[in-house]
Design a protein around this motif. Sequence first.
Motif, PDB file in Angstrom:
ATOM      1  N   PRO A   1       0.834  -1.210   0.000  1.00  0.00           N
ATOM      2  CA  PRO A   1       0.000   0.000   0.000  1.00  0.00           C
ATOM      3  C   PRO A   1       0.868   1.259   0.000  1.00  0.00           C
ATOM      4  O   PRO A   1       2.015   1.251   0.455  1.00  0.00           O
ATOM      5  CB  PRO A   1      -0.783  -0.101   1.315  1.00  0.00           C
ATOM      6  CG  PRO A   1      -0.675  -1.511   1.745  1.00  0.00           C
ATOM      7  CD  PRO A   1       0.625  -2.018   1.218  1.00  0.00           C
ATOM      8  N   MET A   2       0.279   2.328  -0.493  1.00  0.00           N
ATOM      9  CA  MET A   2       0.958   3.620  -0.496  1.00  0.00           C
ATOM     10  C   MET A   2       1.197   4.117   0.920  1.00  0.00           C
ATOM     11  O   MET A   2       0.309   4.049   1.765  1.00  0.00           O
ATOM     12  CB  MET A   2       0.116   4.650  -1.255  1.00  0.00           C
ATOM     13  CG  MET A   2       0.729   6.041  -1.342  1.00  0.00           C
ATOM     14  SD  MET A   2      -0.452   7.249  -2.027  1.00  0.00           S
ATOM     15  CE  MET A   2      -0.671   6.618  -3.696  1.00  0.00           C
TER      16      MET A   2
ATOM     17  N   PRO B   1       3.037  10.286  -4.434  1.00  0.00           N
ATOM     18  CA  PRO B   1       2.189   9.269  -5.058  1.00  0.00           C
ATOM     19  C   PRO B   1       2.908   7.976  -5.439  1.00  0.00           C
ATOM     20  O   PRO B   1       2.464   7.271  -6.340  1.00  0.00           O
ATOM     21  CB  PRO B   1       1.690   9.994  -6.300  1.00  0.00           C
ATOM     22  CG  PRO B   1       2.854  10.848  -6.709  1.00  0.00           C
ATOM     23  CD  PRO B   1       3.499  11.294  -5.415  1.00  0.00           C
ATOM     24  N   MET B   2       4.017   7.630  -4.780  1.00  0.00           N
ATOM     25  CA  MET B   2       4.642   6.323  -4.982  1.00  0.00           C
ATOM     26  C   MET B   2       3.757   5.251  -4.353  1.00  0.00           C
ATOM     27  O   MET B   2       3.282   5.419  -3.235  1.00  0.00           O
ATOM     28  CB  MET B   2       6.031   6.289  -4.349  1.00  0.00           C
ATOM     29  CG  MET B   2       6.745   4.965  -4.525  1.00  0.00           C
ATOM     30  SD  MET B   2       8.305   4.885  -3.574  1.00  0.00           S
ATOM     31  CE  MET B   2       9.342   5.946  -4.582  1.00  0.00           C
TER      32      MET B   2
ATOM     33  N   GLY C   1       9.677  19.762  -6.893  1.00  0.00           N
ATOM     34  CA  GLY C   1       8.435  20.426  -6.515  1.00  0.00           C
ATOM     35  C   GLY C   1       7.175  19.677  -6.872  1.00  0.00           C
ATOM     36  O   GLY C   1       6.084  20.073  -6.452  1.00  0.00           O
ATOM     37  N   GLU C   2       7.285  18.574  -7.622  1.00  0.00           N
ATOM     38  CA  GLU C   2       6.086  17.838  -8.054  1.00  0.00           C
ATOM     39  C   GLU C   2       5.487  17.014  -6.917  1.00  0.00           C
ATOM     40  O   GLU C   2       4.262  16.883  -6.818  1.00  0.00           O
ATOM     41  CB  GLU C   2       6.430  16.925  -9.225  1.00  0.00           C
ATOM     42  CG  GLU C   2       5.241  16.140  -9.758  1.00  0.00           C
ATOM     43  CD  GLU C   2       5.603  15.232 -10.911  1.00  0.00           C
ATOM     44  OE1 GLU C   2       4.729  14.461 -11.355  1.00  0.00           O
ATOM     45  OE2 GLU C   2       6.759  15.284 -11.386  1.00  0.00           O
ATOM     46  N   ALA C   3       6.328  16.427  -6.074  1.00  0.00           N
ATOM     47  CA  ALA C   3       5.868  15.585  -4.975  1.00  0.00           C
ATOM     48  C   ALA C   3       6.479  16.086  -3.679  1.00  0.00           C
ATOM     49  O   ALA C   3       7.699  16.258  -3.580  1.00  0.00           O
ATOM     50  CB  ALA C   3       6.260  14.131  -5.219  1.00  0.00           C
TER      51      ALA C   3
ATOM     52  N   ARG D   1       4.513   5.033  -9.637  1.00  0.00           N
ATOM     53  CA  ARG D   1       3.653   6.125  -9.213  1.00  0.00           C
ATOM     54  C   ARG D   1       2.219   5.649  -9.437  1.00  0.00           C
ATOM     55  O   ARG D   1       1.999   4.540  -9.930  1.00  0.00           O
ATOM     56  CB  ARG D   1       3.976   7.405  -9.969  1.00  0.00           C
ATOM     57  CG  ARG D   1       3.835   7.315 -11.478  1.00  0.00           C
ATOM     58  CD  ARG D   1       4.423   8.533 -12.166  1.00  0.00           C
ATOM     59  NE  ARG D   1       3.661   9.740 -11.856  1.00  0.00           N
ATOM     60  CZ  ARG D   1       4.158  10.968 -11.900  1.00  0.00           C
ATOM     61  NH1 ARG D   1       5.426  11.169 -12.237  1.00  0.00           N
ATOM     62  NH2 ARG D   1       3.410  12.017 -11.621  1.00  0.00           N
ATOM     63  N   VAL D   2       1.250   6.460  -9.083  1.00  0.00           N
ATOM     64  CA  VAL D   2      -0.148   6.016  -9.138  1.00  0.00           C
ATOM     65  C   VAL D   2      -0.519   5.465 -10.508  1.00  0.00           C
ATOM     66  O   VAL D   2      -1.149   4.407 -10.622  1.00  0.00           O
ATOM     67  CB  VAL D   2      -1.085   7.178  -8.756  1.00  0.00           C
ATOM     68  CG1 VAL D   2      -2.531   6.841  -9.082  1.00  0.00           C
ATOM     69  CG2 VAL D   2      -0.942   7.504  -7.274  1.00  0.00           C
TER      70      VAL D   2
END
Length: 224
Positions: A13-14, A20-21, A174-176, A190-191
């Motif tokens: 699970p995340m 969002p890994m 900056g994305e995650a 990622r998702v």
Amino acid sequence: MTYHLAGDSTVAPMKPQESPMSGWGQFLQAHIDAPVRNLAFGGATTESFLSSGNWTELLSEVSMGDIVIIQFGHNDQKQPELAARSGYTDRLRRMVADVHEQGALAVLCTSCERRWFDDAGQLIPTHGDYPNAVRDLAHELDSPLIDLTAFTSWLYEDLGEVESTRLLSHFAPGEAAAWPDGLTDNTHFRVEGAERIAAYVARSLRAIERQGGDQPAKGSQVVS
């Protein structure tokens, strides 16, 4: 009937702090009608899953007619005592036997491939003999097999070296929030990638069930 998942970080699970890994097990529930218990955890090997108590915990809620999906290999290959044709398959064999004793069905999975391309743009296999060892064990035990090595290898090659990055944990600065400086990870999904693999696993499970895989040791079903 319940689906129970045993595996490593590519299944797990995340973790909120790593979003969002995610492993593909996070999204399996969206594609099937039965409950999912996901006990996979990051860094797991066949041995650590047994010794940590996670396997005992998983079995404690397995009932007749349930399905246990087992995927290891990423971390086993880093430990000499868990070689593909000895410690690794010995432990997988034990897991399958334990599941059958509960009156449930064990489904073996080969590892999701890492997204490694060579200079010519060809995908590089990274798991050595481990996928073949699982394939041979599934045949030996008449256990259904979902060949995620074959599927993910095809998927990355079909998308190509550039487009396939959209499935893995490639994050710009900056994305995650978890990786403010960015991340390039060719192992963990990622998702978008986790959802794609989960959808394939669900499709494969439906095929196994249609082909009569609802009884332990009914006959080897290879889905790839």
